[in-house]
Structure formats: structure tokens, C-alpha cells
Design an enzyme around this catalytic site. Sequence first.
Site, short mmCIF file in Angstrom:
data_model
loop_
_atom_site.label_atom_id
_atom_site.label_comp_id
_atom_site.label_asym_id
_atom_site.label_seq_id
_atom_site.Cartn_x
_atom_site.Cartn_y
_atom_site.Cartn_z
N SER A 215 0.83 -1.20 0.00
CA SER A 215 0.00 0.00 0.00
C SER A 215 0.87 1.25 0.00
CB SER A 215 -0.89 0.01 1.24
OG SER A 215 -0.10 0.27 2.38
N LYS A 216 0.21 2.39 -0.18
CA LYS A 216 0.92 3.66 -0.17
C LYS A 216 1.59 3.87 1.18
CE LYS A 216 -0.37 8.47 -0.13
NZ LYS A 216 0.89 8.85 0.43
N ARG A 217 0.91 3.39 2.23
CA ARG A 217 1.48 3.56 3.57
C ARG A 217 2.82 2.83 3.71
NH1 ARG A 217 -2.33 1.65 7.62
NH2 ARG A 217 -3.94 2.44 6.23
N GLY B 124 4.93 2.43 1.37
CA GLY B 124 5.90 3.28 0.67
C GLY B 124 6.34 4.44 1.55
N ASP B 125 5.36 5.07 2.19
CA ASP B 125 5.68 6.21 3.06
C ASP B 125 6.59 5.76 4.20
OD1 ASP B 125 4.10 7.76 1.47
OD2 ASP B 125 2.34 7.72 2.79
#
Length: 526
Positions: A285-287, A289-290
Site C-alpha cells: 500500500s501507499k502507507r 511506501g511512506d
Amino acid sequence: MWPFNIRRVRRQEEAKDYLCRLNTAFMSVRVRFAPSPTGPLHIGGVRTALYNYLFAKHHGGTFLLRIEDTDQGRFVPGAEDYILEALKWCGIEPTEGVGYGGKFGPYRQSERKAMYAQYAEQLVVSGNAYYAFDSEEVVTAKRKEAEAQGQVWQYDATTRMDMTNSLTMSDDESQKRIAEGNWTIRFKIPENDVVVFTDEIRGEIQIQTRVLDDKVLMKSDGMPTYHLANIVDDHLMEITHVIRGEEWLPSAPLHVLLYRAFGWTAPKFAHLPLILKPTGNGKLSKRDGDAGGFPVFPIEWNDPSTGATSSGYRESGYLPAAVINMLLMLGWNPGTEQEIFTEAEMVALFSLDRVIKSGARFNPDKTKWYNEHYLRSKSPEELTHELQLVLKAGGISVSDTFATGVCKLMLERVTFVKDMAEATYFFAAPARYDEKVVNKRWKEESAAQMSALSEMLVGLTDFSESTIDSAFHAFLEEKAFSAGAIMPVFRLLVTGLGGGPSMFAICELLGKEEVVKRIEKGIATL
Ligand code: GLU
């Protein structure tokens, strides 16, 4: 008599089979990438596009882009442009579709809206679909009621006859309700049947129809749902292979049934494995990546509603070839040890039977590894412009020749072009000296030694790497200094650091005056 007949029948069958194979061989492959413009394209979407692209190219077929924007509630402005730009940057461009044209257009579903109603109606007439008049609230209440009792409720063969729809009402009443609006057309899932189809990656799949629900195909506002529009368009656009993410596998049995109900030949299906978090637990998920400091989007995305910016591979300094090569290996294997592929090799080797079935674990370090490889395959001249952009953004102005010189020295040592700019000693005298190196290397005699070195350098008429190199070694010999004592201090004064590319090459690039100035400054400071 009959053996002769049998032979004839066999011959006929063989001929039929031959024709069939001939047809498949000559039928040109047509695949599509069909994103919904609901936000930025996740790299999983880019991988789907890539595999479609490679599959089409491998077979000399067509790869088209269709925008599935029937769900107006989830439409995000800018998302379509983003998809087009991202595909362009990645080099996986369609030859047909939105932004490219073609004879099967329009390729944006909202522009095809008027066309879907007749197909939904066709299914109603053939008894494969029906009008339902139950409001959302009624359906939701049914669901909640069942949930409260630990059960699952769905609109299906077991419940549809208890609901308000054209199956349970008189024709007149139905017509009246249809005219009033507020209806949906639902697909009538066949009772007690089994859907069998072959997934090109997963093999044969069997699903009992009793687990499927009567999905809505169309609403009274005239908008088709994803399922109807997707099937109608794949059919009309003569799609031969549907290659898409695993999250669409649960929809495939319904799609097979829809093709059957229309009397159309279904395309072949291939569902690509999920992309998993670096830990292997769950979907990337994007999380993730962050948290892990890596992008999950191909290019930067500015969310129009929140104003938030999500990083992209392009802006983070990755080369498209690195991203593509990483994505190729994220779910496909060549069956050999090869890890680096040119586009021509990808096209030649790609096949669906080498796509893995299980989830593919994302490895951000591997992408960096690919970037280093592709960066090093470029010449310093090719990278000069990019380095200049980074430098300019940081307020640093140097000549192109100088920037090329930096690229030459740093190419083997960096992951990204922007890392080169972090070797600040190329652009200014060190403001600080690495304390550890100072403590270890700066001795009582260092100042005198460096003065002698500076004097020697001043005397050089040619300041090329090789001249400095031989003069330096002659100097060591003459003074009986050891390279191990002098070189690190020399580097410390010129760069402020304990390591880096060849000192003589750095000196040539900086020029005599600058080097001598730095040595004197270092002596004075330390
Ligand atoms: N519009 C769907 C998506 O956003 C397409 C799924 C498919 O390829 O059938 O992924």
C-alpha cells in the site's frame, strides 16, 4: 462400411481442428489496459499495463487503453491525464485508445454510455436479467438483519423471489415502476450451475453459481456498472486476452456467465499475482511506501482534494528502464538466472505461463539495484543535463564540462543522479572536515607536509590527472613520505572527507588554483 465412415469423420474433425488452430494463429492478439480514473496509478497497475504491452508486442498484436469511468462518484479530476503521462514515462504506450485513437472508439466509457442500455435490455429479454425496484435501504437492511444473526444475505436465487422485481410483479406493475425510474437491472445468476473456465496463469477454475449474487448491471440513470460495460466493451473491441490483477478474479465467473448469456465467445483470462508488502504480509500500500521511503506511484501525484503530494519514481530519480525491469521480475520469471532485460528481450521472452501464481513480494532495494545498473549504462555526457537540473534547483551554477566531469567521477558510486550533487566538495571548498578523519589523520607534522605538497602542486605547469599522479609519487619519494600518511590528509583538506573518487581526478577537475587554496585553508583551519 463403418470403418470408412469413421475415417471420414476423423478427417472432418482433423480439418476442423486444423482450421481452428489456423484461426487462433492468425487472429491477432488484442489486449487492453482498462484503469478507472479514481486516483493515481499504483505500480501494480503499471505492471498490469506492462504485461499487457509485452504480451501484445510478443504476439504482434495490439495494446489499447480504455478508461473505465462509469463510476462517476469515484471520478477524480486529473487522474486520466496522470495515467497517460505515467504510461508515457514508463515507455509502455498503447497504440490504440484514449489519447491514441482507433477504429473501436470512443475508448472512454462515459462517452459510450448510450450504447450499454440495449445490451442490458437484451439480457432482460432473453431471461438472463431482470429489473429490480428495491431501494438501497431495503437491500442494506436485509443485509444488516442477516449479519445480526451471523448470516450473510445476498440478492440471489434463494432471495430474489422475496424481493420487489420484475420476476415477482406483474408485467403492468413492472412497466409502471420502470417508467417511474429508480430501478436497477440485475443479472440472474443461473441456479445450481458450475462455472468452469481456464485462467492462463492459474489453470482450471470452478465456481458453484450458488455463491454468486445477482450483480447490478445497470442503473436507472443509464449508467452501466463496471461488469456490464467491461464485458460489452471487451467484446466490441475484440479483446482476445484479459490480463488484469488478481483482485478481479472473483468477478471472472460472473464475466464468464455474462459472455455465455450474450452468446459471445469469452476472451482468455489471466489474473496476475498480488504485489505484497516488503514483509510479505498483505498487499503493498501507499502507507508501506511512506514508511519505507520508496514510491508506490510511477510519477508524482498531487491529490486535488487534499492537496497532498505523493512521491513518484520519476521525481525520486529512478530511470524508467529500472522501474520496468523491476516490475517485469515482480511476478514473472524467465526460467534462467537473467535479471537484466532490454526491451527487445522482454518482448521476445515474455509469456503468461511464466507468470507466478503466488503473491510477489516487493523489494525496494532491488529497484535501487536496477537503477544503479541502468544509470551506469549511461555516459557522463548523457547525465549532464539531469545533474545540471539538480544543481540549478540547489542554486549551484557550473559549466556543462564541469558537470560532465562530476558525472564521470561519480557514476560508479551513486544510485541516483541527485546523489552526485551531495558530493558538495565539487562545488565549494569544504565548510567542515570529517571529525573522525581529522582525529585519526591530522598529526603534528601534517601542516608542514601539506605546505610542501601545496608548493609542489603550485609548480606544476600541467594539472592533468596523470601529471599530478606522477608528480605526487615523485614528491613522496623525494621527501620520504608514505602515501598512507599523506593521501588521506590531502583528501581531507580538499574534500573534507575520508573517501571518494580518485584524488588526482578530483584535482584535475577542480583546477590548480582551487586545490592549492583549499590546502592552505585547511592548514589554517586545522
Ligand atoms: N476498471 C477496472 C480497473 O480499474 C478494470 C479491471 C479489468 O481489467 O477488467 O482495474
